[in-house]
Motif scaffolding. Sequence first.
Motif, short mmCIF file in Angstrom:
data_model
loop_
_atom_site.label_atom_id
_atom_site.label_comp_id
_atom_site.label_asym_id
_atom_site.label_seq_id
_atom_site.Cartn_x
_atom_site.Cartn_y
_atom_site.Cartn_z
N ARG A 78 0.83 -1.20 0.00
CA ARG A 78 0.00 0.00 0.00
C ARG A 78 0.87 1.26 0.00
O ARG A 78 0.76 2.11 0.85
N TYR A 79 1.77 1.31 -0.97
CA TYR A 79 2.60 2.49 -1.16
C TYR A 79 2.65 2.78 -2.65
O TYR A 79 2.26 1.95 -3.48
N ARG A 80 3.10 3.96 -2.98
CA ARG A 80 3.12 4.38 -4.38
C ARG A 80 4.22 3.66 -5.15
O ARG A 80 5.36 3.59 -4.71
N GLY A 81 3.86 3.16 -6.31
CA GLY A 81 4.82 2.52 -7.18
C GLY A 81 4.85 1.01 -7.01
O GLY A 81 4.21 0.45 -6.14
N ALA A 82 5.59 0.38 -7.90
CA ALA A 82 5.73 -1.07 -7.88
C ALA A 82 7.11 -1.44 -8.42
O ALA A 82 7.68 -0.72 -9.24
N ARG A 83 7.62 -2.56 -7.93
CA ARG A 83 8.94 -3.05 -8.35
C ARG A 83 8.71 -4.40 -9.02
O ARG A 83 8.25 -5.35 -8.41
N PHE A 84 9.02 -4.47 -10.30
CA PHE A 84 8.81 -5.67 -11.09
C PHE A 84 10.15 -6.35 -11.38
O PHE A 84 11.09 -5.68 -11.83
N SER A 85 10.23 -7.64 -11.15
CA SER A 85 11.46 -8.39 -11.40
C SER A 85 11.27 -9.33 -12.57
O SER A 85 10.22 -9.98 -12.70
N LEU A 86 12.28 -9.40 -13.40
CA LEU A 86 12.24 -10.26 -14.58
C LEU A 86 12.24 -11.73 -14.15
O LEU A 86 12.87 -12.11 -13.19
N GLY A 87 11.48 -12.52 -14.91
CA GLY A 87 11.39 -13.94 -14.62
C GLY A 87 10.20 -14.30 -13.74
O GLY A 87 9.92 -15.47 -13.52
N TYR A 88 9.50 -13.29 -13.24
CA TYR A 88 8.32 -13.52 -12.42
C TYR A 88 7.07 -13.18 -13.23
O TYR A 88 7.16 -12.70 -14.36
N GLY A 89 5.91 -13.39 -12.65
CA GLY A 89 4.63 -13.30 -13.36
C GLY A 89 4.41 -12.06 -14.19
O GLY A 89 3.91 -12.14 -15.31
N ALA A 90 4.74 -10.89 -13.68
CA ALA A 90 4.47 -9.65 -14.41
C ALA A 90 5.45 -9.42 -15.56
O ALA A 90 5.14 -8.73 -16.52
N CYS A 91 6.65 -10.00 -15.46
CA CYS A 91 7.69 -9.86 -16.49
C CYS A 91 8.34 -11.23 -16.71
O CYS A 91 9.49 -11.45 -16.32
N PRO A 92 7.63 -12.17 -17.31
CA PRO A 92 8.12 -13.55 -17.36
C PRO A 92 9.31 -13.81 -18.29
O PRO A 92 10.02 -14.80 -18.12
N ASN A 93 9.57 -12.94 -19.24
CA ASN A 93 10.62 -13.20 -20.23
C ASN A 93 12.00 -12.77 -19.75
O ASN A 93 12.34 -11.59 -19.79
N LEU A 94 12.79 -13.75 -19.31
CA LEU A 94 14.14 -13.44 -18.85
C LEU A 94 15.00 -12.85 -19.97
O LEU A 94 15.94 -12.11 -19.70
N GLU A 95 14.66 -13.14 -21.22
CA GLU A 95 15.43 -12.62 -22.35
C GLU A 95 15.45 -11.09 -22.34
O GLU A 95 16.39 -10.47 -22.83
N ASP A 96 14.42 -10.47 -21.75
CA ASP A 96 14.38 -9.01 -21.67
C ASP A 96 15.50 -8.46 -20.81
O ASP A 96 15.87 -7.29 -20.93
N ARG A 97 16.05 -9.28 -19.94
CA ARG A 97 17.16 -8.85 -19.09
C ARG A 97 18.36 -8.44 -19.94
O ARG A 97 19.12 -7.54 -19.56
#
Length: 102
Positions: A36-55
């Motif tokens: 419940r704070y402003r913003g979000a931190r998305f990590s590659l390889g997890y549900g929101a950013c599944p494509n590790l190739e983007d790394r």
Amino acid sequence: MQLAEALAEYGHARVRSELGYAGEDPDEMQGMFELRYRGARFSLGYGACPNLEDRAKIADLLQPERIGVHLSEEFQLHPEQSTDAIVIHHPEARYFNAGARA
């Protein structure tokens, strides 16, 4: 691994502070756990950013080898337990479709 995650969260909190959003952080720890704070931190390889190739694209931009971090052929960061993330501070940024903030 817990230290890497804690440092990533600390960095996210510091950015919120530097941008002037820290006053929007919840007063109680439960609110932090509920994101419940402003913003979000998305990590590659997890549900929101599944494509590790983007790394690889991010590594090309940031050149992590400058600080001793290298990207393997499998798109893993080395040394082990290194972490990266995309941090977005838009007021509507959510991890998946988390409910509205109270």
